[in-house]
Design an enzyme around this catalytic site. Structure first.
Site, PDB file in Angstrom:
ATOM      1  N   GLN A   1     -58.341 -83.766  52.649  1.00  0.00           N
ATOM      2  CA  GLN A   1     -58.991 -84.750  53.521  1.00  0.00           C
ATOM      3  C   GLN A   1     -58.107 -85.439  54.561  1.00  0.00           C
ATOM      4  OE1 GLN A   1     -61.505 -88.917  53.305  1.00  0.00           O
ATOM      5  NE2 GLN A   1     -61.250 -87.829  51.412  1.00  0.00           N
TER       6      GLN A   1
ATOM      7  N   LYS B   1     -46.695 -66.611  53.943  1.00  0.00           N
ATOM      8  CA  LYS B   1     -45.498 -66.099  53.251  1.00  0.00           C
ATOM      9  C   LYS B   1     -45.303 -64.603  53.494  1.00  0.00           C
ATOM     10  CE  LYS B   1     -45.589 -69.829  49.970  1.00  0.00           C
ATOM     11  NZ  LYS B   1     -46.268 -70.358  48.799  1.00  0.00           N
TER      12      LYS B   1
ATOM     13  N   GLY C   1     -60.812-113.482  55.469  1.00  0.00           N
ATOM     14  CA  GLY C   1     -60.314-114.427  56.467  1.00  0.00           C
ATOM     15  C   GLY C   1     -60.434-115.856  55.947  1.00  0.00           C
ATOM     16  N   GLY C   2     -60.325-116.800  56.840  1.00  0.00           N
ATOM     17  CA  GLY C   2     -60.371-118.195  56.425  1.00  0.00           C
ATOM     18  C   GLY C   2     -61.780-118.737  56.232  1.00  0.00           C
TER      19      GLY C   2
ATOM     20  N   ARG D   1     -40.500 -74.519  52.280  1.00  0.00           N
ATOM     21  CA  ARG D   1     -40.513 -73.297  51.451  1.00  0.00           C
ATOM     22  C   ARG D   1     -41.173 -72.138  52.192  1.00  0.00           C
ATOM     23  NH1 ARG D   1     -41.370 -77.142  47.355  1.00  0.00           N
ATOM     24  NH2 ARG D   1     -43.627 -76.853  47.291  1.00  0.00           N
TER      25      ARG D   1
ATOM     26  N   TYR E   1     -53.119 -88.174  45.797  1.00  0.00           N
ATOM     27  CA  TYR E   1     -54.511 -88.139  46.247  1.00  0.00           C
ATOM     28  C   TYR E   1     -54.969 -89.570  46.553  1.00  0.00           C
ATOM     29  CZ  TYR E   1     -54.958 -83.235  44.921  1.00  0.00           C
ATOM     30  OH  TYR E   1     -54.811 -81.877  44.852  1.00  0.00           O
ATOM     31  N   GLU E   2     -56.130 -89.632  47.199  1.00  0.00           N
ATOM     32  CA  GLU E   2     -56.720 -90.891  47.662  1.00  0.00           C
ATOM     33  C   GLU E   2     -56.478 -92.105  46.750  1.00  0.00           C
ATOM     34  OE1 GLU E   2     -58.731 -91.787  50.456  1.00  0.00           O
ATOM     35  OE2 GLU E   2     -58.620 -93.744  49.529  1.00  0.00           O
TER      36      GLU E   2
ATOM     37  N   ASP F   1     -56.882 -91.471  52.393  1.00  0.00           N
ATOM     38  CA  ASP F   1     -56.955 -90.183  53.081  1.00  0.00           C
ATOM     39  C   ASP F   1     -57.355 -90.336  54.547  1.00  0.00           C
ATOM     40  OD1 ASP F   1     -56.184 -88.498  51.060  1.00  0.00           O
ATOM     41  OD2 ASP F   1     -58.196 -88.212  50.285  1.00  0.00           O
TER      42      ASP F   1
HETATM   43  N1  COA Z   1     -50.502 -68.891  53.100  1.00  0.00           N
HETATM   44  C1  COA Z   1     -49.705 -68.855  52.012  1.00  0.00           C
HETATM   45  N2  COA Z   1     -49.470 -69.919  51.239  1.00  0.00           N
HETATM   46  C2  COA Z   1     -50.075 -71.072  51.569  1.00  0.00           C
HETATM   47  C3  COA Z   1     -50.904 -71.178  52.702  1.00  0.00           C
HETATM   48  C4  COA Z   1     -51.107 -70.024  53.475  1.00  0.00           C
HETATM   49  N3  COA Z   1     -51.878 -70.048  54.562  1.00  0.00           N
HETATM   50  N4  COA Z   1     -51.348 -72.443  52.770  1.00  0.00           N
HETATM   51  C5  COA Z   1     -50.820 -73.109  51.732  1.00  0.00           C
HETATM   52  N5  COA Z   1     -50.037 -72.282  51.001  1.00  0.00           N
HETATM   53  C6  COA Z   1     -49.268 -72.601  49.814  1.00  0.00           C
HETATM   54  C7  COA Z   1     -48.168 -73.603  50.076  1.00  0.00           C
HETATM   55  O1  COA Z   1     -47.085 -72.983  50.710  1.00  0.00           O
HETATM   56  C8  COA Z   1     -47.856 -74.057  48.672  1.00  0.00           C
HETATM   57  O2  COA Z   1     -47.011 -73.112  48.037  1.00  0.00           O
HETATM   58  P1  COA Z   1     -45.659 -73.507  47.253  1.00  0.00           P
HETATM   59  O3  COA Z   1     -45.990 -74.649  46.358  1.00  0.00           O
HETATM   60  O4  COA Z   1     -45.341 -72.262  46.540  1.00  0.00           O
HETATM   61  O5  COA Z   1     -44.651 -73.882  48.246  1.00  0.00           O
HETATM   62  C9  COA Z   1     -49.213 -73.960  47.976  1.00  0.00           C
HETATM   63  O6  COA Z   1     -50.062 -73.251  48.861  1.00  0.00           O
HETATM   64  C10 COA Z   1     -49.861 -75.243  47.586  1.00  0.00           C
HETATM   65  O7  COA Z   1     -49.724 -76.235  48.570  1.00  0.00           O
HETATM   66  P2  COA Z   1     -49.790 -77.774  48.140  1.00  0.00           P
HETATM   67  O8  COA Z   1     -49.755 -78.622  49.329  1.00  0.00           O
HETATM   68  O9  COA Z   1     -48.722 -78.024  47.117  1.00  0.00           O
HETATM   69  O10 COA Z   1     -51.224 -77.869  47.471  1.00  0.00           O
HETATM   70  P3  COA Z   1     -51.657 -78.506  46.084  1.00  0.00           P
HETATM   71  O11 COA Z   1     -53.089 -78.173  45.930  1.00  0.00           O
HETATM   72  O12 COA Z   1     -50.772 -78.148  44.977  1.00  0.00           O
HETATM   73  O13 COA Z   1     -51.496 -80.092  46.314  1.00  0.00           O
HETATM   74  C11 COA Z   1     -51.950 -82.152  47.479  1.00  0.00           C
HETATM   75  C12 COA Z   1     -52.468 -80.769  47.072  1.00  0.00           C
HETATM   76  C13 COA Z   1     -52.971 -82.783  48.388  1.00  0.00           C
HETATM   77  C14 COA Z   1     -51.761 -83.029  46.234  1.00  0.00           C
HETATM   78  C15 COA Z   1     -50.594 -81.993  48.203  1.00  0.00           C
HETATM   79  O14 COA Z   1     -50.752 -81.066  49.247  1.00  0.00           O
HETATM   80  C16 COA Z   1     -50.032 -83.302  48.742  1.00  0.00           C
HETATM   81  O15 COA Z   1     -49.507 -84.130  47.995  1.00  0.00           O
HETATM   82  N6  COA Z   1     -50.123 -83.479  50.057  1.00  0.00           N
HETATM   83  C17 COA Z   1     -49.549 -84.635  50.740  1.00  0.00           C
HETATM   84  C18 COA Z   1     -50.385 -85.866  50.521  1.00  0.00           C
HETATM   85  C19 COA Z   1     -51.823 -85.665  50.903  1.00  0.00           C
HETATM   86  O16 COA Z   1     -52.143 -85.300  52.003  1.00  0.00           O
HETATM   87  N7  COA Z   1     -52.698 -86.020  49.972  1.00  0.00           N
HETATM   88  C20 COA Z   1     -54.086 -86.210  50.257  1.00  0.00           C
HETATM   89  C21 COA Z   1     -54.882 -85.021  50.223  1.00  0.00           C
HETATM   90  S1  COA Z   1     -56.486 -85.455  50.711  1.00  0.00           S
END
Ligand code: COA
Length: 477
Positions: free
Chosen positions: A68, A126, A298-299, A155, A189-190, A219
């Protein structure tokens, strides 16, 4: 030419008579570039308003966002006219496409309502060929926006050094859960952000546990902050010619929205927070800002009051503010004219310890009216009130539709759905809300933009870089 010379002469004559004007030099400001009109701007457009393009027309966004926070940001940029190219994992896409699905086989509303005005390309970031496509995208675009978990972009090989070397003008904008510090590596997350940013500890009722709010301040709030940062970086790039990193931590975004509570934390060291109803109730304050129920931030004391129909309608309530300048009008409306002169009620300080009783008395009146009648009666005499609107009422509100705030969009697999249009209305950049893209809908179109054609395009299509792994050598989405 002759006229110009004459006026210059006239100017220098009058300048000799008047005392010289002091020229104020702003530190670090360069004089405006010498252009036809002297201020560095093009001549004002003569096109009718709304027909001179969109605010961010020509800005290209490499949208590497998901869930989001990031998508909110890039959707706003898309609403403002930027070309948003959303990169998604082949075969899967943004995880929200399948989350909270209500229509079988169609992208969820979670996805469709956050990804309008974008194009979708599938790339396995990748895969070696995927990396090659991404390199071209980095050269092609102005801004890369991402909200992966900390370290994920590195990465993938997309470090700041690599991006900056590939395209020194590229702005790299990120949402992370926390800024530098002990929690910087955490996924967030949120609701985690709402808790860490001070919103939850100050939301809810004193007697109850901390509460999260339905508004997605962690978010969507942070996405909005990031969009602001990106536009500022684009503006600075006009002077410096180079990109920069833009970081918005969700904790910081929430705290920015909860800043009045940090204000109150500091006030607390100088005495009780007199406008909190707890003060009027004689309940002492602790060391930290307490939850204030429905007290106004507010006040001006305010509270949520029942309206006609509250017994069966959970949203038959109004917010009522007892603003001092209209106290007399409030007394008249609720049938308590004597409160206007009664020393226990006539002044704001006198009222503070009696707020509970005052609101209970006002509620006796609001319970006899619908929330819309309260709105009509009170607004006629400038008493600030607001009906508690349900999402059903908002979805059906004709004025919100007319204003383009609630917009109906047609989608090829789910049919019509409602989305929230651009909350920022501009007179010369009119938002056109477009449906969200299907997964990989624009893959080939974007590859062609990046100069892939003929055998090179065919090689990409069969490489597995833009198709789901299980499909192996299948054609592009
Ligand atoms: N091709 C290949 N790999 C891809 C890709 C693509 N097009 N898009 C994403 N990936 C991979 C990433 O490289 C990552 O791989 P790695 O962990 O091996 O390096 C993997 O997908 C997962 O990405 P990630 O961001 O860790 O997703 P998640 O589902 O594990 O975590 C969140 C989700 C939201 C918790 C995390 O992204 C986060 O903390 N984000 C920052 C804060 C945020 O925006 N939070 C609010 C979300 S609404």
């Amino acid at each position: 030419m002759a006229t110009k010379k004459k006026s210059t002469k006239a100017k220098s004559k009058s300048a000799a008579k008047k005392p010289a004007k002091k020229v104020v030099k702003l530190a670090g400001r360069k004089p405006a570039a010498k252009t036809a009109n002297g201020n560095g701007l093009p001549r004002p457009s003569t096109k009718p308003y709304g027909q001179a393009g969109k605010a961010l027309e020509g800005v290209r966004i490499l949208d590497f966002t998901h869930v989001q926070s990031g998508p909110t940001c890039t959707q706003l940029l898309g609403y403002m006219g930027a070309d948003v190219i959303k990169v998604e994992r082949p075969g899967a896409g943004d995880v929200t496409r399948g989350q909270l699905r209500d229509v079988k086989g169609a992208d969820s509303l979670y996805f469709t309502m956050l990804n309008g005005n974008k194009r979708s390309i599938t790339i396995d970031s990748k895969h070696p060929k995927g990396k090659e496509i991404l390199e071209r995208l980095i050269k092609y675009c102005d801004v890369l926006v991402e909200n992966f978990a900390p370290g994920a972009l590195d990465r993938m090989g997309l470090t700041w050094d690599y991006i900056h070397k590939t395209n020194p003008r590229m702005i790299v904008a990120s949402v992370k859960g926390f800024g530098p510090g002990p929690y910087e590596d955490c996924k967030v997350y949120e609701n985690v952000a709402q808790c860490a940013g001070g919103a939850a500890s100050t939301t809810g009722f004193r007697e109850g546990p901390p509460l999260v709010t339905g508004a997605q301040i962690g978010d969507s709030g942070t996405g909005l902050h990031l969009a602001f940062g990106i536009v500022c970086a684009l503006y600075q790039r006009k002077r410096t010619g180079r990109g920069q990193k833009v970081l918005c931590a969700m904790q910081d975004g929430v705290l920015n929205l909860a800043r009045v509570k940090l204000r109150d934390q500091q006030r607390l060291t100088h005495g009780p927070l007199t406008e909190y109803s707890q003060h009027g109730e004689g309940v002492p304050f602790g060391k930290a800002v307490p939850r204030a129920g429905n007290d106004s931030g507010g006040g001006q004391p305010g509270w949520i009051l029942k309206c006609k129909g509250w017994e069966t309608d959970p949203d038959a309530y109004t917010y009522f503010i007892t603003q001092a300048p209209v106290w007399g009008a409030i007394c008249d409306i609720i049938g308590k004219p004597e409160w206007k002169t009664d020393p226990d009620y006539a002044t704001p300080p006198a009222r503070l310890p009696r707020l509970k009783h005052i609101f209970a008395t006002i509620e006796e009146w609001t319970k006899t009216k619908t929330k819309f009648e309260v709105m009509e009666i009170c607004n006629a005499v400038d008493i600030p009130v607001g009906p508690i609107l349900s999402m059903k009422e908002i979805a059906e509100d004709a004025s919100l539709r007319d204003a383009g705030t609630v917009v109906e969009v047609d989608h090829p697999t789910r049919g019509k759905y409602l989305t929230v249009g651009n909350p920022v209305k501009m007179s010369d950049s009119i938002t056109e809300v477009k449906r969200s893209p299907l997964l990989g809908e624009h893959t080939e179109e974007i590859l062609r933009l990046l100069d892939y054609s003929g055998g090179e395009l065919d090689a990409v299509k069969t490489s597995g870089a833009i198709t789901a792994p299980e499909k192996g050598q299948a054609q592009a989405a």
